[in-house]
Design a protein around this motif. Structure first.
Motif, mmCIF file in Angstrom:
data_model
loop_
_atom_site.group_PDB
_atom_site.id
_atom_site.type_symbol
_atom_site.label_atom_id
_atom_site.label_comp_id
_atom_site.label_asym_id
_atom_site.label_seq_id
_atom_site.Cartn_x
_atom_site.Cartn_y
_atom_site.Cartn_z
ATOM 1 N N LYS A 1 -5.399 12.950 -5.624
ATOM 2 C CA LYS A 1 -5.217 11.522 -5.338
ATOM 3 C C LYS A 1 -3.756 11.107 -5.440
ATOM 4 C CE LYS A 1 -9.802 9.668 -6.420
ATOM 5 N NZ LYS A 1 -9.952 9.002 -5.102
ATOM 6 N N GLN B 1 -3.469 12.833 -1.278
ATOM 7 C CA GLN B 1 -4.310 11.896 -0.541
ATOM 8 C C GLN B 1 -3.509 11.095 0.493
ATOM 9 O OE1 GLN B 1 -6.343 9.032 -3.001
ATOM 10 N NE2 GLN B 1 -7.842 8.558 -1.416
ATOM 11 N N TYR B 2 -2.328 10.618 0.097
ATOM 12 C CA TYR B 2 -1.500 9.819 0.999
ATOM 13 C C TYR B 2 -0.138 10.487 1.229
ATOM 14 C CZ TYR B 2 -4.983 6.327 -0.287
ATOM 15 O OH TYR B 2 -6.168 5.662 -0.509
ATOM 16 N N ARG C 1 -5.083 -1.001 -6.672
ATOM 17 C CA ARG C 1 -5.190 -0.039 -5.584
ATOM 18 C C ARG C 1 -3.804 0.324 -5.065
ATOM 19 N NH1 ARG C 1 -8.489 -3.169 -1.405
ATOM 20 N NH2 ARG C 1 -7.611 -4.925 -2.568
ATOM 21 N N THR D 1 -6.481 -5.907 3.723
ATOM 22 C CA THR D 1 -7.167 -4.693 3.259
ATOM 23 C C THR D 1 -8.385 -4.420 4.129
ATOM 24 O OG1 THR D 1 -8.081 -3.567 1.320
ATOM 25 C CG2 THR D 1 -8.708 -5.862 1.630
ATOM 26 N N LYS E 1 -12.036 -1.735 4.189
ATOM 27 C CA LYS E 1 -12.871 -0.885 3.349
ATOM 28 C C LYS E 1 -12.714 0.583 3.742
ATOM 29 C CE LYS E 1 -16.403 -4.449 2.650
ATOM 30 N NZ LYS E 1 -17.829 -4.825 2.847
ATOM 31 N N HIS E 2 -13.003 1.458 2.790
ATOM 32 C CA HIS E 2 -13.005 2.892 3.080
ATOM 33 C C HIS E 2 -14.034 3.179 4.177
ATOM 34 C CE1 HIS E 2 -10.296 4.464 0.050
ATOM 35 N NE2 HIS E 2 -10.825 3.643 -0.843
ATOM 36 N N GLY E 3 -13.634 4.017 5.128
ATOM 37 C CA GLY E 3 -14.546 4.377 6.212
ATOM 38 C C GLY E 3 -14.402 3.503 7.441
ATOM 39 N N THR E 4 -13.591 2.456 7.342
ATOM 40 C CA THR E 4 -13.395 1.567 8.494
ATOM 41 C C THR E 4 -12.620 2.271 9.600
ATOM 42 O OG1 THR E 4 -13.350 -0.332 7.002
ATOM 43 C CG2 THR E 4 -12.541 -0.686 9.232
ATOM 44 N N CYS F 1 -3.832 6.298 8.554
ATOM 45 C CA CYS F 1 -5.046 5.554 8.207
ATOM 46 C C CYS F 1 -4.794 4.807 6.901
ATOM 47 C CB CYS F 1 -6.234 6.496 8.051
ATOM 48 S SG CYS F 1 -7.784 5.627 7.647
ATOM 49 N N ASP G 1 -7.106 2.729 5.300
ATOM 50 C CA ASP G 1 -8.362 2.269 4.699
ATOM 51 C C ASP G 1 -8.279 2.225 3.178
ATOM 52 O OD1 ASP G 1 -9.461 2.041 7.147
ATOM 53 O OD2 ASP G 1 -10.976 3.604 6.912
ATOM 54 N N GLY G 2 -8.846 1.162 2.603
ATOM 55 C CA GLY G 2 -8.976 1.062 1.154
ATOM 56 C C GLY G 2 -7.695 0.742 0.430
#
Length: 547
Positions: free
Chosen positions: A24, A28-29, A86, A385, A387-390, A403, A405-406
């Motif tokens: 993470k 992750q990013y 976040r 913002t 949501k995750h999965g958008t 991406c 998301d989240g």
């Protein structure tokens, strides 16, 4: 044997969490430009180190600017705030900012705003700032007519009357020769203007005796102080007494505002002229739901409009006080449009004449001064913002896709507005002339030079969720400048004051501006509102004399 199994289990669990944390934090990013994070604290420790390099009370945007510079000015930058919040992506590129604020098939009203639940006592649960989708559309449709330029011209007498009271306070300081703080005076002025224009109420915010100010203003100040005294977005269980105080004060404000709404509804049948009465004009039955919705919008307008405009007023007169050529041009334009009379009564009469609206539209250099001040000192920004999965993805100028998301997506206007790729060597300089030369028929919000992309100036943000009150703010600022700019000379005292030579004359820089002993800066007052975020102009202590 059992002990060995337990130790093995703990070791596996520790290894799992360690690898999860490493993923993470570092992988992750990884595609998003960022400074080296800490395994446990992400960029929190780094932000603390940057803050320690300057005044402790300065706004975080100044830290983000330095971080972005040290990283080589990438178009977007990750700031990992976990475990406190976040992860956040700061946007420097106007091209990416435009992708975030514009509508799309997946998001017809653009990317949703970040959660503002902690501000519920101030703006209410149904605020136009916090709502989305069809609910937001309905609120925008109901209140937009009152903020149209044509309707605002009918409310010009209200704005002028409150500005006259403002000059009376300035006159008293001239007479006494005392130093004073301009920002609180501006706050009181904008409170009174909002009360008169939006609610049709005299809030008496400019009354020097607090007990003679309206109950709404007194309680509102107390509520805002409950955010400034504590961290605005700490969880309730850490500050339970403060949370209870906020809710109690918020409910009292609700009761007062709802009483005002009832009076406006009655006044509408008697040709009431406030923005609120216009919003209620087609309402046959004033239901509890409509009252609740209107109450939250009034609270929102009061919150979003008073501090942002007042600090802009202070920055305008500060920048003009440092830039003789700009101040001279402002005064020359006013002489040309309004005539040589500088008395408050004469200026008021001119602006209230049938030619008054046209006079305001003709103030092109003043419009440029407002635009340039808002560019250098934007009082607002937007945080969005998904949501995750958008699957929300932006494309950087180099073609790479990210991406988001989240994450908290922060269009950082302070970074966008000072981009040297757009504004060149004068990106950090006050140059109103950069905005001159446009079609006279363009509105204030569309006055852009051919060389500057529209999306690179966004103090009111852009797209469907742009600030509903931007024309109101522009009209308000023009009126205040028209009344005040030729009547007074403002001289900064303390932080940000002008450097003088042996003869006590201002030292001038190569570009004709006055040199300052120290830089004035914005501070954070504890209320972080992503789209209409209050700033406080530090040490705005001024001497003034009649011009």
């Amino acid at each position: 044997m059992l002990k060995s199994l337990v130790l093995a289990g703990f070791s596996l669990l520790a290894a799992y969490f360690y690898n999860k944390l490493r993923y993470k934090r570092f992988r992750q990013y990884a595609s998003i430009p960022q400074l080296p994070p800490s395994l446990l604290l992400g960029h929190l420790k780094l932000m603390g180190e940057y803050l320690a390099r300057g005044p402790a009370d300065r706004h975080p945007d100044s830290v983000f600017i330095q971080m972005n510079e040290d990283l080589g000015r990438p178009p977007l930058m990750l700031v990992d705030l976990r475990p406190v919040n976040r992860p956040m992506v700061l946007i420097r590129s106007h091209e990416i900012a435009e992708q975030i604020s514009r509508p799309s098939k997946a998001f017809p009203t653009s990317i949703p705003k970040s959660d503002l639940e902690y501000l519920e006592p101030v703006i209410g649960p149904r605020s136009i700032l916090a709502s989305h989708g069809d609910e937001w559309k309905a609120l925008r449709k109901r209140f937009s007519p009152g903020f149209a330029p044509q309707y605002l011209m009918t409310l010009l007498p209200c704005i002028l009357d409150k500005t006259v009271s403002f000059t009376e306070h300035l006159d008293s300081f001239v007479k006494l020769g005392d130093d004073f703080s301009l920002v609180p005076l501006g706050v009181n002025l904008t409170f009174d203007i909002i009360g008169a224009v939006v609610m049709g109420e005299d809030l008496h915010a400019q009354n020097a005796e607090p007990e003679k100010q309206s109950e709404l203003i007194r309680i509102y100040r107390e509520l805002v102080s409950a955010y400034i005294d504590d961290k605005a977005d700490l969880p309730w269980w850490l500050i339970p007494r403060t949370i209870m105080k906020r809710r109690r004060l918020g409910k009292r404000i609700d009761a007062i505002v709802k009483d005002i709404i009832q009076r406006n509804y009655i006044a509408e049948s008697d040709n009431g002229r406030s923005i609120l009465s216009l919003a209620l004009q087609d309402t046959k039955v004033l239901t509890p739901q409509l009252i609740d919705e209107a109450c939250d919008q009034i609270k929102t307008f009061l919150f979003a409009g008073h501090d942002t405009t007042s600090t802009t007023i202070a920055w305008i007169f500060y920048e003009l006080s440092l830039t003789p050529r700009a101040l001279k041009a402002v005064r020359a334009e006013l002489d040309d449009i309004l005539g040589p009379e500088t008395g408050v009564a004469e200026v008021r009469s001119k602006l209230l004449s049938p030619e008054g609206p046209d006079a305001l539209r003709r103030m092109k250099y003043i419009a440029a001064v407002i635009k340039e001040t808002l560019r250098l000192h934007p009082p607002a920004a937007t945080a969005r913002t998904t949501k995750h999965g958008t699957g929300f993805t932006v494309r950087a100028p180099d073609g790479q896709q990210h991406c988001l998301d989240g994450m908290i997506i922060y269009n950082c206007e302070t970074l966008i507005h000072r981009d040297p790729d757009i504004y060149g060597d004068t990106a950090n300089s006050f140059v109103p002339e950069r905005w001159i030369g446009q079609d006279d028929e363009q509105s204030t919000s569309d006055l852009f030079s051919n060389q500057i992309p529209l999306s690179s100036w966004r103090p009111f943000e852009r797209g469907p969720r742009n600030c509903i009150g931007q024309e109101f703010a522009n009209t308000e600022l023009r009126v205040i400048i028209a009344v005040v700019a030729r009547r007074y000379d403002f001289v900064k005292v303390g932080l940000g004051e002008v450097e003088t030579d042996d003869r006590q004359l201002p030292v001038t820089t190569e570009d004709g501006r006055f040199k300052v002993k120290s830089e004035l800066y914005n501070v954070s007052n504890g209320l972080f509102l992503p789209n209409n975020r209050p700033y406080t102009n530090t040490c705005t202590i001024d001497k003034t004399s009649q011009y």
